[in-house]
Design a protein around this motif. Structure first.
Motif, mmCIF file in Angstrom:
data_model
loop_
_atom_site.group_PDB
_atom_site.id
_atom_site.type_symbol
_atom_site.label_atom_id
_atom_site.label_comp_id
_atom_site.label_asym_id
_atom_site.label_seq_id
_atom_site.Cartn_x
_atom_site.Cartn_y
_atom_site.Cartn_z
ATOM 1 N N ALA A 171 54.786 31.631 -53.180
ATOM 2 C CA ALA A 171 54.395 32.871 -52.817
ATOM 3 C C ALA A 171 52.830 33.075 -52.263
ATOM 4 O O ALA A 171 52.805 33.337 -51.070
ATOM 5 N N PHE A 185 54.066 37.795 -44.034
ATOM 6 C CA PHE A 185 55.574 37.104 -44.074
ATOM 7 C C PHE A 185 55.814 36.945 -45.916
ATOM 8 O O PHE A 185 56.905 36.955 -46.321
ATOM 9 N N VAL A 186 54.387 36.325 -46.287
ATOM 10 C CA VAL A 186 54.198 36.021 -47.234
ATOM 11 C C VAL A 186 54.112 37.389 -48.720
ATOM 12 O O VAL A 186 53.934 37.212 -49.349
ATOM 13 N N THR A 215 58.299 40.587 -39.417
ATOM 14 C CA THR A 215 58.005 39.556 -39.841
ATOM 15 C C THR A 215 57.478 39.648 -41.559
ATOM 16 O O THR A 215 58.610 38.928 -42.392
ATOM 17 N N GLY A 235 59.858 37.882 -44.956
ATOM 18 C CA GLY A 235 59.199 37.416 -46.076
ATOM 19 C C GLY A 235 59.813 38.118 -46.576
ATOM 20 O O GLY A 235 60.624 37.185 -48.069
ATOM 21 N N TYR A 275 63.096 36.224 -47.451
ATOM 22 C CA TYR A 275 62.664 34.244 -48.051
ATOM 23 C C TYR A 275 62.593 33.782 -49.635
ATOM 24 O O TYR A 275 62.524 33.188 -49.789
#
Length: 453
Positions: free
Chosen positions: A162, A277-278, A330, A334, A337
């Motif tokens: 990440a 996102f990350v 978003t 994340g 994810y």
């Protein structure tokens, strides 16, 4: 803890960190081409969306064939350093060299020649990546027999993954824009090649004291072993789930630059989207690991997938809501994810290790070769799918960009970035239902002596 002659329970922190450092290489190569290559082809080289999608897809399709072979070769490698570590260095440094060439092509005077350069360089990258990634993913099944230790090991890997995605995904557009034009892409490619090389060397050095499994390599031809692996119910269900989700993530990665420019109206928004996102993964990966320890890996994987899909569905509104809402949605993607990486990567070595202990044959390389082939195919088809959506929406390619896109193209960008990935993630849960391997089953299988061949 045992010696380096075989798997152990808890691993020392330096080994966890050393193994996780390999994610610097995989994260950079998994992120930057997915983010930058399609815009490079359509808006710098002026290649049509469909043709550009094929350039991105074909080298990855080659990896689908190559990855099981790379796994078979690493299974049968005899080396004092172990069967996997030599390939970390060979494949990883080859990847760094080829990546430097990917965006460094001279102006060859025609779109066909420029396209051929990118295609050949990307094919070379994909080949080198196979011989790095497959042995790298195979290592956890041989490092430890402990069910929860594999989750902890993946927590380190995903956290570094990440961080790498955040740094490379955010900095690659900035480096490109700072220099501008093709020179910007050349500089960006060189910087990312150095990042890959650093990750490779760190992983190779950091695992020098890691334990090495002693289970013998599987008998039979590669085709025989692939059939055995493909017939494993739990592995097949897990793989299908992960591949479909990789397709969704690949489409979202391909869409970031387009969403930033055409929907949010700012090229610099791509960096913000990547941070959103990350960034959550850096904080929440350990939280997902604890969820897995309490609720089980499959339930944790399902929860993370639903979170990812919910965020993607919210992004359908990207054209009509303020940018802040897009960034928040978003970030929700994340959060999901992070878990959707931790759990399957921790479940894969469970399946491979159970097979090895039951049969006395080491097919970890073949397992991870098939796994990486599927992941590669999904991530490759994602930009191709996004390119199809662009073409359906009438997206206009041009050399140097700057073209005003029709409203249909902007809508296509939005849907390719939101609704399509959300639908794929929800669909993937159908296959996750077929995964039945529990902590008790893994513990029971790995506590038995391997069966004689």
């Amino acid at each position: 803890m045992s010696t380096a002659d075989g798997p152990v329970g808890n691993l020392p922190r330096p080994v966890r960190l050393g193994y996780g450092a390999g994610s610097v290489a995989t994260g950079a190569f998994g992120t930057v081409p997915g983010l930058m290559l399609l815009p490079f082809l359509t808006d710098t080289l002026g290649i049509g969306a469909l043709a550009a999608g094929l350039v991105v897809l074909l080298p990855k399709a080659w990896d689908v064939v190559l990855n099981p072979l790379a796994g078979r070769i690493s299974d049968r490698t005899v080396d004092p350093r172990g069967p996997r570590r030599p390939w970390l260095l060979r494949g990883g440094l080859g990847l760094a060299a080829c990546f430097a060439l990917l965006f460094a092509g001279p102006d060859l005077g025609s779109r066909a020649a420029d396209t051929a350069w990118v295609l050949v360089a990307f094919l070379a990258c994909a080949t080198a990546y196979a011989f790095f990634q497959v042995p790298f993913v195979a290592m956890p099944a041989e490092l430890t027999d402990d069910y929860d230790e594999r989750t902890r090991l993946m927590t380190w890997r995903v956290a570094l993954l990440a961080l790498t995605i955040l740094l490379t995904g955010a900095s690659a557009p900035l480096i490109r824009d700072a220099a501008g034009g093709r020179d910007g892409y050349r500089l960006m490619g060189l910087v990312m090649a150095v990042v890959i090389a650093v990750g490779v060397v760190a992983s190779y050095a950091g695992t020098r004291h890691a334990p090495v499994g002693t289970v013998e390599a599987g008998a039979g031809t590669l085709a025989d072993q692939v059939r055995v692996v493909a017939a494993a119910r739990d592995f097949r269900a897990l793989l299908t789930t992960f591949v479909v989700q990789a397709l969704a993530v690949g489409a979202m990665l391909a869409g970031v630059d387009y969403v930033a420019r055409e929907v949010l109206g700012s090229a610099g928004a791509s960096t913000v989207l990547f941070v959103c996102f990350v960034g959550p993964a850096l904080l929440l990966t350990p939280v997902w690991a604890r969820v897995g320890e309490r609720a089980g890996k499959r339930r944790g994987y399902a929860a993370a997938s639903l979170c990812l899909a919910a965020g993607a569905l919210l992004l359908v509104t990207a054209q009509v809501v303020p940018p802040a809402v897009v960034y928040l949605a978003t970030a929700l993607v994340g959060v999901g994810y992070a878990g959707a990486q931790v759990f399957p990567l921790a479940m894969l070595p469970d399946a491979a290790a159970v097979d090895a202990h039951r049969t006395g044959e080491n097919r970890a390389g073949v397992y991870t070769g098939v796994w990486t082939a599927g992941e590669t195919l999904g991530l490759a088809l994602g930009p191709g799918l996004f390119a199809l959506v662009l073409a359906a929406g009438g997206y206009v390619s041009s050399e140097g960009g700057g073209v005003t896109q029709p409203a249909s193209a902007v809508t296509a960008i939005t849907l390719g970035f939101s609704l399509v990935p959300a639908a794929l993630v929800l669909l993937s849960l159908w296959w996750l239902r077929g995964y039945r391997l529990t902590a008790a089953e893994v513990a029971a299988a790995t506590s038995e002596e391997p069966r004689a061949r």
